[in-house]
Design an enzyme around this catalytic site. Structure first.
Site, short mmCIF file in Angstrom:
data_model
loop_
_atom_site.label_atom_id
_atom_site.label_comp_id
_atom_site.label_asym_id
_atom_site.label_seq_id
_atom_site.Cartn_x
_atom_site.Cartn_y
_atom_site.Cartn_z
N ASP A 89 0.64 -1.35 0.00
CA ASP A 89 -0.14 -0.06 -0.11
C ASP A 89 0.79 0.92 -0.05
O ASP A 89 2.02 0.90 0.02
CB ASP A 89 -1.03 0.06 1.30
CG ASP A 89 -0.17 0.07 2.43
OD1 ASP A 89 1.16 -0.05 2.76
OD2 ASP A 89 -0.99 -0.27 3.68
N ASP A 271 -8.42 -6.29 0.52
CA ASP A 271 -7.77 -7.07 0.84
C ASP A 271 -8.46 -7.18 2.26
O ASP A 271 -9.29 -5.65 1.96
CB ASP A 271 -5.97 -6.44 0.95
CG ASP A 271 -6.75 -4.83 1.55
OD1 ASP A 271 -7.09 -4.19 0.94
OD2 ASP A 271 -6.57 -4.21 2.80
N CYS A 309 -13.19 -27.88 5.55
CA CYS A 309 -12.47 -26.75 5.52
C CYS A 309 -11.11 -28.29 5.56
O CYS A 309 -11.52 -28.91 6.57
CB CYS A 309 -12.21 -25.92 6.60
SG CYS A 309 -11.14 -25.46 6.47
N CYS A 311 -8.24 -26.75 6.23
CA CYS A 311 -6.94 -25.82 6.62
C CYS A 311 -6.40 -26.95 7.77
O CYS A 311 -6.36 -27.65 8.19
CB CYS A 311 -7.76 -24.46 7.05
SG CYS A 311 -7.99 -24.77 8.88
N CYS A 314 -8.10 -27.01 10.70
CA CYS A 314 -9.19 -28.24 10.86
C CYS A 314 -9.01 -29.82 10.53
O CYS A 314 -9.70 -30.69 10.87
CB CYS A 314 -10.09 -27.80 9.49
SG CYS A 314 -11.16 -26.04 10.30
N HIS A 340 -6.58 -21.16 9.79
CA HIS A 340 -8.23 -21.04 9.55
C HIS A 340 -8.92 -20.23 8.63
O HIS A 340 -9.68 -20.49 7.03
CB HIS A 340 -8.84 -21.60 10.26
CG HIS A 340 -10.88 -21.62 10.16
ND1 HIS A 340 -10.65 -22.90 9.98
CD2 HIS A 340 -11.90 -21.70 10.21
CE1 HIS A 340 -11.71 -23.22 8.95
NE2 HIS A 340 -12.44 -21.18 9.52
ZN ZN Z 1 -9.92 -24.50 8.64
#
Ligand code: ZN
Length: 376
Positions: A89, A271, A309, A311, A314, A340
């Site tokens: 930025d 973002d 999920c 990730c 998870c 996550h």
């Molecule tokens: Zn997750």
């Protein structure tokens, strides 16, 4: 550099090419303010959770460690070991929101560092120099982001100045890219639309901004206190004046629903600090809505945060374990929660892209736009 490969209504499915790789759009950029993602998440973790673009902050890196240090270390990519695209930025937003005692003149802004109170000057040329030292793929133009609500006359004078600043940014950016020892000579420049919540200022400013040849165009100064519907209305009036063949970036937005709605209005880049910040407070996203993992009801819940999920949190850990980590004040709680939520946002964008590829974005929007923001 940018190709729109499919549209559905105003929504666009695109491919963007920059110095450090190809970006599939719409895309959510993962925010690593100080060249790190808050919550003990590294650039290597970002790779594992499907991040395409990392976003770092010019104001923060200028103050600490200093852009000269980052440049001496080979630029941000080498410094933080992230091989993909980086957007920086301009520093403008933080100069106007974080620092005290600022004084705005035509040349730029004098402000006090939020770290030690030291007086610092930043104008278009300084912002371009810092971002050139950082070596990001996309540099943002130095602009003034006014608070909403803003008085009309002030907003008008401010966006006129932001336009003059863009002309200076463009000139300095071209000069820096042409130097023989530039960190990233292929760095791109995005211009930023301002004009507070006044449609006529927004449209005038976007038309003028589009006359300056940038690699992309952003809508700034939204999600700073105005009602959500006002934000959508502003996107609706600005979008027709944004070049069709360049990427559009809605800065600092937002919730999953905000993103789906902005994609529907023709935005490609996003973002926001929200998913990581919410994670650190235990507010986690699922495909049914948000949950607060600190809640008593998860004390012996053996299921993962979201059963669909994949990730790192998870895949291995239960809600009960995560709740315990938060209660015990373990740093691992934040790390798993941030992984996550960022994974969730990256997956959200992947599903948006898939629905655009398959021509089913309207159904996706109808199913998820309301659902994802609700609290379970
Ligand atoms: Zn997750």
């Amino acid at each position: 550099m940018f190709e729109v490969i499919k549209t559905e209504g105003k929504a666009r499915r695109g491919v963007f090419q920059c110095a450090h790789g190809v970006v599939q759009t719409p895309v959510f950029m993962n925010v690593g303010t100080q060249a790190a993602i808050k919550g003990a998440v590294s650039s290597h973790d970002l790779e594992a959770i499907g991040c395409q673009v990392e976003l770092s902050n010019t104001y923060h890196l200028h103050l600490r460690p200093g852009n000269d240090v980052v440049r001496a270390m080979g630029g941000l990519h080498a410094f933080m070991d992230w091989k993909g695209p980086i957007l920086t930025d301009s520093g403008g937003f933080q100069v106007f929101s974080l620092s005290g005692l600022r004084k705005i003149r035509e040349e730029g802004v004098t402000f006090a560092s939020h770290i030690d109170g030291r007086r610092i000057f930043m104008g278009p040329e300084e912002s371009m120099q810092i971002q050139s030292d950082l070596g990001s793929d996309i540099a943002m133009a130095f602009d003034e982001c006014v608070e909403n609500p803003a008085a009309y006359d002030y907003a008008k004078a401010s966006c006129e100045r932001t336009l003059r600043w863009l002309e200076r940014c463009k000139k300095e950016h071209d000069r820096l890219n042409a130097l023989p020892d530039t960190v990233n000579p292929k760095q791109m420049l995005f211009g930023i639309n301002q004009g507070a919540t006044y449609p006529d200022l927004r449209v005038w400013h976007m038309k003028e901004t589009a006359k300056i040849d940038c690699d992309g165009y952003a809508i700034g100064g939204l999600a700073v206190g105005e009602p959500t519907q006002v934000m959508y209305d502003i996107i609706d009036v600005v979008e027709p004046h944004m070049p069709k063949d360049k990427p559009r970036y809605l800065m600092g937005v937002g919730t999953p629903s905000n993103i789906i709605e902005a994609v529907a209005r023709g935005v490609d880049f996003f973002d926001c600090v929200m998913p990581a910040r919410n994670a650190r407070h235990g507010k986690l996203y699922t495909w049914e809505g948000t949950i607060n993992i600190k809640n008593e009801k998860y004390k012996t819940d053996a299921s993962p945060i979201d059963p669909t999920c994949d990730c790192p949190a998870c895949r291995s850990f239960s809600r009960a374990y995560l709740r315990h980590l938060f209660a015990a004040g373990e740093m691992l709680a934040m790390r798993l929660a941030v992984l996550h939520n960022l994974h969730f946002y990256n997956e959200l964008m992947a599903r948006i892209r898939k629905s655009l590829d398959e021509g089913t974005f309207d159904q996706f929007r109808a199913e998820y736009s309301g659902k994802l923001d609700r609290r379970l």
